[in-house]
Design a protein around this motif. Structure first.
Motif, PDB file in Angstrom:
ATOM      1  N   THR A 182       0.815  -1.214   0.000  1.00  9.90           N
ATOM      2  CA  THR A 182       0.000   0.000   0.000  1.00  9.90           C
ATOM      3  C   THR A 182       0.855   1.273   0.000  1.00  9.90           C
ATOM      4  N   VAL A 183       2.162   1.114  -0.055  1.00  7.95           N
ATOM      5  CA  VAL A 183       3.086   2.250  -0.091  1.00  7.95           C
ATOM      6  C   VAL A 183       3.974   2.136  -1.324  1.00  7.95           C
ATOM      7  N   GLU A 184       4.070   3.204  -2.094  1.00  8.93           N
ATOM      8  CA  GLU A 184       4.850   3.194  -3.324  1.00  8.93           C
ATOM      9  C   GLU A 184       6.341   3.464  -3.049  1.00  8.93           C
ATOM     10  N   LYS A 185       7.161   3.140  -4.040  1.00  6.34           N
ATOM     11  CA  LYS A 185       8.611   3.256  -3.884  1.00  6.34           C
ATOM     12  C   LYS A 185       9.043   4.675  -3.527  1.00  6.34           C
ATOM     13  N   ASN A 186       8.463   5.667  -4.213  1.00  4.68           N
ATOM     14  CA  ASN A 186       8.876   7.046  -3.941  1.00  4.68           C
ATOM     15  C   ASN A 186       8.555   7.462  -2.516  1.00  4.68           C
ATOM     16  N   ASP A 187       7.462   6.909  -1.944  1.00  2.00           N
ATOM     17  CA  ASP A 187       7.117   7.234  -0.561  1.00  2.00           C
ATOM     18  C   ASP A 187       8.036   6.510   0.425  1.00  2.00           C
ATOM     19  N   LEU A 188       8.443   5.295   0.089  1.00  2.00           N
ATOM     20  CA  LEU A 188       9.428   4.605   0.926  1.00  2.00           C
ATOM     21  C   LEU A 188      10.743   5.370   0.945  1.00  2.00           C
ATOM     22  N   GLU A 189      11.131   5.892  -0.209  1.00  2.00           N
ATOM     23  CA  GLU A 189      12.352   6.702  -0.293  1.00  2.00           C
ATOM     24  C   GLU A 189      12.214   7.972   0.541  1.00  2.00           C
ATOM     25  N   LEU A 190      11.045   8.610   0.442  1.00  2.00           N
ATOM     26  CA  LEU A 190      10.799   9.822   1.218  1.00  2.00           C
ATOM     27  C   LEU A 190      10.895   9.521   2.714  1.00  2.00           C
ATOM     28  N   LEU A 191      10.288   8.430   3.147  1.00  2.00           N
ATOM     29  CA  LEU A 191      10.340   8.049   4.556  1.00  2.00           C
ATOM     30  C   LEU A 191      11.781   7.808   4.992  1.00  2.00           C
ATOM     31  N   SER A 192      12.502   7.023   4.206  1.00  2.00           N
ATOM     32  CA  SER A 192      13.881   6.680   4.539  1.00  2.00           C
ATOM     33  C   SER A 192      14.771   7.907   4.630  1.00  2.00           C
ATOM     34  N   ASN A 193      14.550   8.869   3.738  1.00  2.00           N
ATOM     35  CA  ASN A 193      15.404  10.062   3.689  1.00  2.00           C
ATOM     36  C   ASN A 193      15.003  11.130   4.707  1.00  2.00           C
ATOM     37  N   THR A 194      13.822  10.966   5.311  1.00  2.00           N
ATOM     38  CA  THR A 194      13.295  12.002   6.195  1.00  2.00           C
ATOM     39  C   THR A 194      13.466  11.684   7.671  1.00  2.00           C
ATOM     40  N   ILE A 195      13.262  10.423   8.044  1.00  2.00           N
ATOM     41  CA  ILE A 195      13.280  10.090   9.466  1.00  2.00           C
ATOM     42  C   ILE A 195      14.701   9.953   9.996  1.00  2.00           C
ATOM     43  N   ASP A 196      14.810  10.043  11.306  1.00  2.00           N
ATOM     44  CA  ASP A 196      16.086   9.895  11.991  1.00  2.00           C
ATOM     45  C   ASP A 196      16.378   8.412  12.236  1.00  2.00           C
ATOM     46  N   LYS A 197      17.645   8.062  12.389  1.00  2.00           N
ATOM     47  CA  LYS A 197      18.019   6.659  12.603  1.00  2.00           C
ATOM     48  C   LYS A 197      17.461   6.103  13.918  1.00  2.00           C
ATOM     49  N   ASN A 198      17.107   6.990  14.853  1.00  2.00           N
ATOM     50  CA  ASN A 198      16.555   6.555  16.131  1.00  2.00           C
ATOM     51  C   ASN A 198      15.030   6.514  16.149  1.00  2.00           C
ATOM     52  N   GLN A 221      12.077  -8.533  -5.098  1.00  2.00           N
ATOM     53  CA  GLN A 221      12.751  -9.247  -4.020  1.00  2.00           C
ATOM     54  C   GLN A 221      11.798  -9.413  -2.839  1.00  2.00           C
ATOM     55  N   PRO A 222      12.111 -10.332  -1.905  1.00  2.00           N
ATOM     56  CA  PRO A 222      11.229 -10.579  -0.764  1.00  2.00           C
ATOM     57  C   PRO A 222      11.069  -9.336   0.115  1.00  2.00           C
ATOM     58  N   PRO A 223       9.959  -9.266   0.874  1.00  2.00           N
ATOM     59  CA  PRO A 223       9.628  -8.064   1.640  1.00  2.00           C
ATOM     60  C   PRO A 223      10.735  -7.552   2.561  1.00  2.00           C
ATOM     61  N   THR A 224      11.350  -8.448   3.315  1.00  2.00           N
ATOM     62  CA  THR A 224      12.381  -8.008   4.265  1.00  2.00           C
ATOM     63  C   THR A 224      13.555  -7.358   3.559  1.00  2.00           C
ATOM     64  N   PHE A 225      13.911  -7.865   2.406  1.00  2.00           N
ATOM     65  CA  PHE A 225      15.036  -7.303   1.649  1.00  2.00           C
ATOM     66  C   PHE A 225      14.674  -5.950   1.037  1.00  2.00           C
ATOM     67  N   VAL A 226      13.386  -5.736   0.801  1.00  2.00           N
ATOM     68  CA  VAL A 226      12.954  -4.412   0.337  1.00  2.00           C
ATOM     69  C   VAL A 226      13.191  -3.377   1.432  1.00  2.00           C
ATOM     70  N   LEU A 227      12.809  -3.700   2.653  1.00  2.00           N
ATOM     71  CA  LEU A 227      13.053  -2.793   3.768  1.00  2.00           C
ATOM     72  C   LEU A 227      14.547  -2.528   3.945  1.00  2.00           C
ATOM     73  N   GLU A 228      15.334  -3.575   3.781  1.00  2.00           N
ATOM     74  CA  GLU A 228      16.791  -3.425   3.881  1.00  2.00           C
ATOM     75  C   GLU A 228      17.321  -2.474   2.808  1.00  2.00           C
ATOM     76  N   GLU A 229      16.818  -2.615   1.597  1.00  2.00           N
ATOM     77  CA  GLU A 229      17.260  -1.762   0.493  1.00  2.00           C
ATOM     78  C   GLU A 229      16.972  -0.287   0.777  1.00  2.00           C
ATOM     79  N   PHE A 230      15.836  -0.028   1.424  1.00  2.00           N
ATOM     80  CA  PHE A 230      15.459   1.352   1.702  1.00  2.00           C
ATOM     81  C   PHE A 230      15.986   1.850   3.052  1.00  2.00           C
ATOM     82  N   LEU A 232      15.349   0.705   6.041  1.00  2.00           N
ATOM     83  CA  LEU A 232      14.277   0.746   7.034  1.00  2.00           C
ATOM     84  C   LEU A 232      14.253  -0.494   7.927  1.00  2.00           C
ATOM     85  N   LEU A 233      15.368  -1.210   7.980  1.00  2.00           N
ATOM     86  CA  LEU A 233      15.432  -2.415   8.803  1.00  2.00           C
ATOM     87  C   LEU A 233      16.562  -2.262   9.816  1.00  2.00           C
ATOM     88  N   ASN A 234      16.177  -2.026  11.071  1.00  2.00           N
ATOM     89  CA  ASN A 234      17.181  -1.864  12.124  1.00  2.00           C
ATOM     90  C   ASN A 234      16.558  -2.179  13.482  1.00  2.00           C
TER      91      ASN A 234
END
Length: 416
Positions: A182-198, A221-230, A232-234
């Motif tokens: 339900t979230v597009e690639k450009n929005d995942l990029e926006l989230l990744s580039n906007t939020i703090d690592k904490n 690629q599988p879902p978990t690896f998508v989060l890793e690519e962006f 967003l997995l920590n």
């Protein structure tokens, strides 16, 4: 100051618990300390004392849709729920229906929860009005929701919530992209580039095979690896459901110290499958427990949920998830709040009635809690050093007012 005297603990030993302010001051067989005349003393001789439960994944306001749409698989169910939400979700509905959820959770021994929905400021308000700890997350989707026109607006409003609650001791804020479908690639990029690592992130992941195949087609690629690519997995990432993960995904989740939230009853009801959470635990993954929302469960009973978690894993192996492990994951606050039944920890204590019929005879307290107890077994709930629920009744909340307002809203939808 509160003194809980002579309670049984999960290991079968008698213990007394001294609470001062919002912390547990002492936990020992007998607390010999002079108390002030204002101190509350609870004789817990017929009680089991445990740390409170944490409902790590739910949509509290969806109590309004309890029983409205049953017996469907996830995608068909979602299509109908999204239409209902567009028609009926507003600020007033979220406050009262979340407050009803909070009452249900407390009465089941839950002292904190993590929520993903809309108008999350109202979820926080309802939780704090009742007395619970809460982690809120405004649902972020790449299309219009009842609260936001688009993902970007939802992101901005989440930052506003983060600022509002930044110093609150009982409320925290997470970023909550709904899912990878339900979230597009450009929005995942926006989230990744906007939020703090904490910053905390919660998301539905690998809930059923249709979702997994959609993500594979969409991202390659599988879902978990998508989060890793962006990025967003920590260690601040919370993954709800995780029913269909590959071994490589489990290994990656463990490597990144992300958290998995198991939702066994919702997974069964929506025909999503059985998550191999014991394999994850054996691999070193941190696992929490959640009920999901009342539209897909249909209750918020963490005692029921931990029992389902334990019993389902026995289809793989009878000893994979024993009673104590099932209780432990239900008490896992995921690092949000320092809650435990030990000295120096936040004082969230639940007393379970051992005089109930289902508790007799008692050989093993953990076995009773996991396999025989139910929400009616909960007698007293203390959150942050304050008695919220005593003798199976709320101390300061007008329960009838909450019921009245939820029934009034439900009438518009067509409740009987």
């Amino acid at each position: 100051m509160i003194l809980i005297k002579n309670a049984l603990n999960l290991d079968g030993f008698r213990t007394s618990i001294l609470i001062e302010g919002n912390k547990i001051l002492k936990v020992q067989s007998d607390v010999a300390q002079e108390l002030s005349p204002q101190a509350t003393i609870i004789d817990a001789s017929n009680m089991l004392a445990i740390s409170g439960f944490f409902n790590a994944h739910t949509h509290a306001a969806m109590t309004i849709f309890r029983g409205y749409q049953d017996d469907l698989a996830l995608q068909d169910w979602l299509n109908k729920i999204f239409k209902l939400e567009a028609a009926y979700v507003d600020e007033t509905m979220v406050y009262w229906c979340s407050k009803l959820a909070c009452l249900e959770m407390v009465s089941c021994g839950t002292t904190g929860f993590m929520d993903m929905y809309f108008f999350e400021d109202q979820v926080a308000k309802s939780a704090l009005d009742v007395g619970l700890r809460v982690v809120i997350g405004e649902g972020l989707l790449s299309f219009q929701t009842p609260f936001c026109a688009d993902f970007k607006e939802g992101l901005k409003k989440t930052f506003d919530l983060k600022e509002k609650y930044k110093d609150h001791p009982k409320a925290k804020v997470s970023f909550a992209p709904h899912s990878l479908y339900t979230v597009e690639k450009n929005d995942l990029e926006l989230l990744s580039n906007t939020i703090d690592k904490n910053d905390f992130v919660q998301i539905h992941l690998a809930e059923n095979l249709t979702e997994v195949n959609t993500v594979l087609s969409k991202f390659g690629q599988p879902p978990t690896f998508v989060l890793e690519e962006f990025g967003l997995l920590n260690s601040n990432t919370y993954l709800a459901h995780c029913v269909h993960l590959t071994d490589d995904e489990i290994e990656l989740i463990q490597k990144r110290n992300a958290h998995v939230i198991h939702n066994p009853q919702s997974n069964m009801k929506l025909s999503s499958g059985i998550s191999s959470v014991c394999k994850m635990i054996q691999k070193g993954v941190d696992v929490c427990l959640g009920t999901d929302g009342c539209a897909s469960n249909n209750n918020l009973d963490m005692i029921e949920e931990l029992r389902s978690a334990a019993l389902l894993q026995k289809l793989f192996n009878p000893s994979y998830m024993n009673a104590k492990l099932a209780v432990r994951i239900a008490q896992n606050f995921g690092g949000f709040f320092d809650v435990a039944l030990s000295e120096g920890k936040l004082a969230d204590v639940v007393l379970i009635d051992l005089d109930a019929i289902e508790a007799i005879p008692l050989y093993n307290p953990a076995s009773f809690l996991a396999y025989a107890a139910n929400s009616k077994s909960v007698d007293t709930v203390i959150i942050d050093g304050k008695i919220i629920y005593k003798n199976k009744e709320f101390v300061d909340v007008d329960v009838q007012e909450v019921k009245f307002n939820v029934k009034k809203i439900a009438k518009k939808i067509g409740s009987l």
